[in-house]
Write a protein that holds these residues in place. Structure first.
Motif, PDB file in Angstrom:
ATOM      1  N   LEU A 274       1.062  -1.196   0.090  1.00 27.69           N
ATOM      2  CA  LEU A 274       0.086   0.063   0.094  1.00 27.69           C
ATOM      3  C   LEU A 274       0.933   1.216  -0.117  1.00 27.69           C
ATOM      4  CD1 LEU A 274      -2.870  -0.829   2.644  1.00 27.69           C
ATOM      5  CD2 LEU A 274      -3.058  -0.760   0.008  1.00 27.69           C
ATOM      6  N   PHE A 275       0.588   2.251  -0.898  1.00 27.85           N
ATOM      7  CA  PHE A 275       1.086   3.532  -0.889  1.00 27.85           C
ATOM      8  C   PHE A 275       1.252   4.044   0.567  1.00 27.85           C
ATOM      9  CE2 PHE A 275       0.843   8.036  -1.462  1.00 27.85           C
ATOM     10  CZ  PHE A 275       2.057   8.412  -2.193  1.00 27.85           C
ATOM     11  N   SER A 276       0.226   4.091   1.243  1.00 30.56           N
ATOM     12  CA  SER A 276       0.361   5.085   2.415  1.00 30.56           C
ATOM     13  C   SER A 276       0.963   4.359   3.368  1.00 30.56           C
ATOM     14  CB  SER A 276      -1.380   5.135   2.658  1.00 30.56           C
ATOM     15  OG  SER A 276      -1.757   3.662   3.052  1.00 30.56           O
ATOM     16  N   SER A 277       1.410   2.946   3.508  1.00 29.75           N
ATOM     17  CA  SER A 277       2.064   2.425   4.554  1.00 29.75           C
ATOM     18  C   SER A 277       3.418   2.004   4.388  1.00 29.75           C
ATOM     19  CB  SER A 277       1.533   1.127   4.906  1.00 29.75           C
ATOM     20  OG  SER A 277       1.213   0.239   3.801  1.00 29.75           O
ATOM     21  N   GLY A 278       4.176   2.545   3.144  1.00 27.96           N
ATOM     22  CA  GLY A 278       5.487   2.182   2.631  1.00 27.96           C
ATOM     23  C   GLY A 278       6.277   3.457   2.519  1.00 27.96           C
ATOM     24  N   GLY A 279       7.347   3.115   2.392  1.00 24.96           N
ATOM     25  CA  GLY A 279       8.504   4.371   2.016  1.00 24.96           C
ATOM     26  C   GLY A 279       8.905   4.552   0.670  1.00 24.96           C
ATOM     27  N   PHE A 280      10.208   4.914   0.646  1.00 26.90           N
ATOM     28  CA  PHE A 280      10.504   5.071  -0.891  1.00 26.90           C
ATOM     29  C   PHE A 280      10.460   4.046  -1.860  1.00 26.90           C
ATOM     30  CE2 PHE A 280      14.098   5.100  -4.022  1.00 26.90           C
ATOM     31  CZ  PHE A 280      13.706   6.266  -4.601  1.00 26.90           C
ATOM     32  N   SER A 281      10.764   2.740  -1.311  1.00 26.91           N
ATOM     33  CA  SER A 281      10.860   1.543  -1.858  1.00 26.91           C
ATOM     34  C   SER A 281       9.273   1.086  -2.473  1.00 26.91           C
ATOM     35  CB  SER A 281      11.215   0.498  -1.199  1.00 26.91           C
ATOM     36  OG  SER A 281      10.589   0.140  -0.220  1.00 26.91           O
ATOM     37  N   THR A 282       8.437   1.312  -1.783  1.00 25.12           N
ATOM     38  CA  THR A 282       6.911   1.304  -2.083  1.00 25.12           C
ATOM     39  C   THR A 282       6.408   2.376  -3.150  1.00 25.12           C
ATOM     40  OG1 THR A 282       6.250   0.320   0.022  1.00 25.12           O
ATOM     41  CG2 THR A 282       4.665   1.220  -1.190  1.00 25.12           C
ATOM     42  N   LYS A 283       6.864   3.564  -2.977  1.00 22.70           N
ATOM     43  CA  LYS A 283       6.624   4.637  -3.995  1.00 22.70           C
ATOM     44  C   LYS A 283       7.537   4.492  -5.207  1.00 22.70           C
ATOM     45  CE  LYS A 283       5.398   7.872  -0.134  1.00 22.70           C
ATOM     46  NZ  LYS A 283       5.327   6.911   0.763  1.00 22.70           N
ATOM     47  N   PHE A 284       8.650   3.757  -5.211  1.00 15.37           N
ATOM     48  CA  PHE A 284       9.466   3.518  -6.156  1.00 15.37           C
ATOM     49  C   PHE A 284       8.532   2.511  -7.370  1.00 15.37           C
ATOM     50  CE2 PHE A 284      12.512   0.730  -8.456  1.00 15.37           C
ATOM     51  CZ  PHE A 284      13.246   1.666  -9.111  1.00 15.37           C
ATOM     52  N   TRP A 285       8.267   1.293  -6.951  1.00 15.47           N
ATOM     53  CA  TRP A 285       7.801   0.374  -7.887  1.00 15.47           C
ATOM     54  C   TRP A 285       6.684   0.823  -8.841  1.00 15.47           C
ATOM     55  CZ3 TRP A 285      10.765  -3.397  -9.210  1.00 15.47           C
ATOM     56  CH2 TRP A 285      11.958  -3.691  -8.275  1.00 15.47           C
ATOM     57  N   PRO A 286       5.793   1.603  -8.378  1.00 20.34           N
ATOM     58  CA  PRO A 286       4.780   2.151  -9.335  1.00 20.34           C
ATOM     59  C   PRO A 286       5.303   3.117 -10.395  1.00 20.34           C
ATOM     60  CG  PRO A 286       3.930   2.697  -7.050  1.00 20.34           C
ATOM     61  CD  PRO A 286       5.470   2.189  -6.805  1.00 20.34           C
ATOM     62  N   VAL A 287       6.314   3.696 -10.331  1.00 21.09           N
ATOM     63  CA  VAL A 287       7.096   4.383 -11.189  1.00 21.09           C
ATOM     64  C   VAL A 287       7.631   3.296 -12.393  1.00 21.09           C
ATOM     65  CG1 VAL A 287       8.901   5.837 -11.686  1.00 21.09           C
ATOM     66  CG2 VAL A 287       7.528   6.334  -9.605  1.00 21.09           C
ATOM     67  N   VAL A 288       8.367   2.348 -11.757  1.00 27.44           N
ATOM     68  CA  VAL A 288       8.813   1.395 -12.643  1.00 27.44           C
ATOM     69  C   VAL A 288       7.568   0.652 -13.580  1.00 27.44           C
ATOM     70  CG1 VAL A 288       9.878  -1.031 -12.659  1.00 27.44           C
ATOM     71  CG2 VAL A 288      10.602   0.689 -10.969  1.00 27.44           C
ATOM     72  N   ALA A 289       6.473   0.410 -12.730  1.00 33.38           N
ATOM     73  CA  ALA A 289       5.317  -0.453 -13.620  1.00 33.38           C
ATOM     74  C   ALA A 289       4.815   0.766 -14.753  1.00 33.38           C
ATOM     75  CB  ALA A 289       4.126  -0.608 -12.773  1.00 33.38           C
ATOM     76  N   ILE A 290       4.848   1.940 -14.278  1.00 35.19           N
ATOM     77  CA  ILE A 290       4.337   2.950 -15.284  1.00 35.19           C
ATOM     78  C   ILE A 290       5.430   2.991 -16.582  1.00 35.19           C
ATOM     79  CG2 ILE A 290       3.474   5.368 -15.997  1.00 35.19           C
ATOM     80  CD1 ILE A 290       2.454   5.209 -12.694  1.00 35.19           C
ATOM     81  N   PHE A 291       6.557   3.138 -15.973  1.00 32.07           N
ATOM     82  CA  PHE A 291       7.848   3.353 -16.935  1.00 32.07           C
ATOM     83  C   PHE A 291       7.707   2.300 -17.955  1.00 32.07           C
ATOM     84  CE2 PHE A 291      12.083   1.896 -18.237  1.00 32.07           C
ATOM     85  CZ  PHE A 291      12.421   2.968 -18.740  1.00 32.07           C
TER      86      PHE A 291
END
Length: 418
Positions: A274-291
């Motif tokens: 979940l975006f709300s419960s994670g740190g940088f690593s959690t926020k990094f993977w959505p960028v990879v998926a969209i990329f």
């Protein structure tokens, strides 16, 4: 100097033609009885009106000929607005036809108020609520009300946070004035019932904007060099490897890419889901998926544009004159190809924010714009869906115009005139 004399001669000819037209008008109406116009003053006003209209038309043409970019932009904006209004009308009518009337009281606890659906009290409440939201009456009056609400040049006074007053038997609430009104959220699946759509959008757009901008910049930063490398090594092992990877990613459905990256991030890299419960690593993977969804088309288009310029006649001529390969490539080929590559940058930005990021935002629970279109359609929350479509269409029109202007500014060969 020759151009100045030509322009001056052309202007004198147009002025002379205008004067001749005025004389023709006077001759044409000279034999008409003055009584037909009720007075000689009206005849004079008619001739002067025709003269000034012609003069205004000639001055407008001269102005837009001097500033073609401005004229083109205004023309594009005008026709885009016409297209947008027609699209809004069609979508609004379709949504109203499939949206049941009881949607507009779905956020009211009828059981607590002891109001039975179908009773006179219920019908009165429904009618009053629909009038507040501008969806009562004929479909054309509803459409007119919505167009007025989304027009930012008309100040509107609205009743928000409405609640049922059991004493008076009517709805009451807070008076709110705004220039731009997209409607109200009704479904709890979309957001807080009773909240303004514009307020919810303003809270969600920064998330979509942040992920979209970072991903688009990253996609161009990596995709453009890969496309150039592939073009410079055309039909070699490097080119074949890049093409194979790109075509494979294009063949995989976006939802599979997102789910795959989501599961890898959780089970392999131990990131939070979940975006709300994670740190940088959690926020990094959505960028990879969209990329992985938007980078492959950038690589392919870059490769195609560079190859087109590499095989152009001017490239062959420059090489035959003894210019070095690196000079021809970076000064001529990449510059001309780059204009075409970065022309689509604004459009890619909008399609990423409102399109490619939908799956990623849904999987990671990112509070962005995607939930409004997905949940809004499922819950038949018509104001949310209309607001989302209006916002994306307006952004698409603006970026399309910006892309054309960028093309004209970057490439002197492009003239936005007839």
């Amino acid at each position: 100097m020759a151009n100045f004399h030509d322009s001056d001669t052309h202007e004198r000819k147009e002025t002379s033609s205008l004067e001749n037209n005025t004389e023709i008008i006077k001759d044409k109406f000279a034999d008409i009885v003055v009584d037909d116009f009720q007075s000689e003053k009206k005849f004079s006003l008619l001739v002067n009106l025709k003269y000034h209209l012609n003069l205004y038309w000639l001055n407008s043409k001269e102005f837009f000929n001097k500033f073609p970019l401005l004229g083109y932009s205004l023309k594009r904006i005008f026709f885009s607005l016409i297209t947008l209004i027609l699209a809004i009308c069609a979508i609004f009518i379709l949504l109203r036809l499939v949206t049941p009337d009881d949607t507009y009281v779905s956020d009211i606890d009828l059981a607590k108020l002891k109001i039975i659906p179908g009773s006179p009290e219920y019908n009165a409440l429904l009618t009053e609520r629909m009038k507040i939201f501008g969806v009562y009456g004929s479909i054309w009056s509803q459409l007119g009300t919505y167009l007025r609400n989304v027009t930012p040049f008309i100040k509107k006074t609205l009743l928000v946070n409405t609640y049922y007053d059991s004493v008076t038997g009517h709805l009451t609430g807070d008076t709110y004035q705004t220039w731009f009104y997209l409607g109200t959220i009704f479904s709890a699946a979309v957001g807080q019932p009773g909240e303004l759509v514009s307020t919810a959008f303003a809270r969600a757009i920064p998330y979509s904007f942040a992920f979209g901008s970072v991903t688009v910049l990253l996609a161009y930063f990596i995709g453009v060099p890969l496309g150039i490398i592939s073009a410079k090594h055309k039909e070699k092992s490097v080119d074949n490897g890049i093409n194979t990877a790109v075509i494979t990613l294009l063949a995989i459905p976006p939802v599979i890419i997102v789910i795959g990256i989501y599961l890898i991030s959780i089970y392999v890299f131990k990131a939070h889901g979940l975006f709300s419960s994670g740190g940088f690593s959690t926020k990094f993977w959505p960028v990879v998926a969209i990329f992985l969804m938007i980078a492959p088309p950038i690589v392919l288009t870059t490769r195609r544009y560079v190859i087109d310029e590499m095989t152009a006649d001017y490239t062959k001529f420059a090489l035959s004159k003894g210019m070095s390969d690196s000079y021809v490539f970076y000064i001529h080929i990449f510059r001309n190809a780059g204009i075409r590559i970065f022309r689509v940058f604004p459009t890619a930005f909008v399609t990423t924010i409102f399109g490619a990021s939908i799956f990623a935002e849904q999987n990671w629970g990112i509070p962005g714009m995607s939930r409004f279109i997905v949940a809004g359609v499922a819950a038949k929350d018509s104001f949310v869906v209309m607001g989302y479509i209006l916002l994306t269409a307006t952004a698409g029109i603006a970026t399309s115009l910006l892309a054309d202007i960028m093309m004209a500014v970057l490439d002197p060969r492009v003239k936005l005139t007839k």
